[in-house]
Design an enzyme around this catalytic site. Structure first.
Site, PDB file in Angstrom:
ATOM      1  CB  SER A  86      -0.958  -0.170   1.217  1.00  8.26           C
ATOM      2  OG  SER A  86      -1.952   0.818   1.301  1.00  8.26           O
ATOM      3  CE1 TYR A  87       1.362   8.103   1.632  1.00  4.52           C
ATOM      4  CE2 TYR A  87       3.257   7.203   2.767  1.00  4.52           C
ATOM      5  CZ  TYR A  87       2.507   8.343   2.085  1.00  4.52           C
ATOM      6  OH  TYR A  87       3.092   9.542   2.146  1.00  4.52           O
TER       7      TYR A  87
END
Ligand SMILES: *[C@@H]1O[C@H](CO)[C@@H](O)[C@H](O)[C@H]1NC(C)=O
Ligand SMILES: *[C@@H]1O[C@H](CO)[C@@H](O)[C@H](O)[C@H]1NC(C)=O
Length: 420
Positions: A294-295
């Site tokens: 994800s991030y």
């Protein structure tokens, strides 16, 4: 408390009406205005809070009466039931706070597992921190900086997760295998990788804001003792009244706090750059692989932008899982995009079977399906595929012969890019 308030309101209304009984239409108007005014001053949400039990929660898993069973699932020690979010029916805020309190305990529990079960050691950052300075830490295997062959670096997403976790929700509702990085760490070590676990979200410490001093004691010294006493007395009264009012108005007011940033670690990006500069780039290892969720994918691309040459020299493969990196927003140059085409793969949430190619509109890394539509599960579902991908990258590195199909894919993708 709520009952008392309702009685109070009703009796006030009754008294008001009784007093106004003989009046004409004008009087009635006044009554209803007063009533409306009174009701408007009652904030329902505030009333709810008054019935809320104190926001005091157990400090340990044992006190919560939960433990992880042999399958790594969180279960109630007496009933064997999974975690029940709705401990109090209709008290959502309170239940949420309880869940968050459990989450903090889970974080500590995972930190412990990293040290005890995975034999990782905790290394504090910044490396030259003074004793009383706020610190972050990462976890490393003994051989992380001395392993001559290969090193695996793990980066989780943003939010409440800390070192060793992919998703807190999975740890609480599913199991440790799907929600933590532990399977990646263990398998990596078995396969001879050194391991570094980043802790990108530990960016500041929270301290209670010092209360404003109403009166400085030092400046009172030259006042006559008697006068001072009287003054102190009245100040105490005022404070008592104010505190009482405050408590009544906002019974469970959260403490006011301020954030003190951790030096060189005040954002996920800064933390990662710091670990790269102080550890990874200085290690003797030849082949570095990253797993970033994800991030964490965005954080990796940011590192690449800042240290392009170094990253290209050391990193041989990057497995992203549902990465949110964005090559349009991030300042990515073509040389980075080309490198990513060849050395990254993004396992994205999709209804397609695991490893099936997923069309990408972006000119960066190839996308394949993680075999799940749930964002937080993408790392765990692509676990085996990721290790296979790394093994292939290492083999290609050792033979120094690039498979032919990579070249074709690349040029065809580049054509697509130019059409965009
Ligand atoms: C005491 O009062 C003086 C002015 O009379 C002020 O300058 C000083 O800051 C005060 N001291 C404290 C500790 O508040
Ligand atoms: C760490 O922080 C200090 C103080 O803010 C700064 O001078 C230094 O350049 C930073 N070092 C790195 C590697 O970012």
């Amino acid at each position: 408390m709520l009952v008392q308030l309702v009685i109070f309101v009703l009796s006030t209304v009754w008294i008001t009406m009784a007093q106004n009984q003989p009046g004409g239409p004008e009087e009635k108007d006044k009554t209803s205005t007063a009533l409306k005014d009174l009701l408007s001053r009652i904030d329902l949400e505030e009333l709810m809070k008054k019935d809320e039990p104190p926001l005091k929660f157990p400090q340990t898993l044992e006190d919560f009466e939960y433990s992880f069973n042999e399958k790594g699932q969180l279960r109630h020690v007496k009933t064997g039931e999974p975690y029940a979010f709705n401990y109090h029916e209709d008290l959502h805020r309170w239940n949420q706070k309880r869940y968050e309190a459990l989450g903090e305990i889970i974080t500590q529990h995972v930190y412990e597992l990293l040290e005890k079960e995975c034999n990782l050691k905790k290394v504090y950052l910044p490396v030259d921190a003074t004793d009383d300075e706020p610190k972050n830490f990462i976890f490393m295997s003994e051989d992380a900086l001395t392993n001559p062959e290969k090193l695996m670096v793990l980066i989780h997403g943003s939010g409440v997760v800390r070192a060793g976790q992919w998703a807190r929700r999975l740890i609480i509702n599913e199991d440790l295998d799907s929600g933590t990085q532990i399977p990646f760490i263990k398998r990596g070590m078995e396969e001879g990788y050194g391991v570094i676990v980043l802790n990108t979200n530990e960016n500041y410490i929270e301290v209670e804001k010092p209360k404003k001093q109403v009166q400085s004691l030092a400046n009172d010294t030259d006042e006559p003792a008697e006068k001072k006493e009287r003054k102190d007395e009245s100040q105490k009264e005022t404070k008592k009244r104010r505190d009482f009012y405050e408590k009544y108005r906002n019974p469970q007011k959260e403490k006011e706090s301020k954030h003190i940033p951790i030096r060189n670690n005040s954002t996920p990006e800064e933390h990662t750059l710091y670990v790269w500069d102080h550890f990874i780039s200085k290690s003797s290892v030849k082949n570095v692989v990253f797993v970033a969720h994800s991030y964490g994918g965005l954080v990796f691309v940011e590192l690449m932008i800042r240290r392009e040459t170094e990253v290209k020299n050391k990193v041989i493969a990057v497995a992203l899982t549902d990465s949110v990196h964005n090559v349009w927003h991030q300042d990515t140059v073509k040389s980075i995009l080309d490198w990513m085409q060849e050395h990254c793969r993004n396992w994205v949430s999709s209804s397609e079977p695991l490893d099936a190619p997923v069309e990408s509109m972006l000119p960066d890394c190839p996308r394949v399906s993680a075999g799940t539509e749930r964002h937080e599960l993408t790392s765990w579902k692509s676990f085996n595929s990721i290790f296979k991908y790394f093994t292939q990258a290492l083999e290609a590195q050792n033979t120094e012969v690039k498979p032919k199909f990579t070249v074709t894919t690349r040029s065809s993708n580049r054509k697509k890019t130019e059409e965009l």
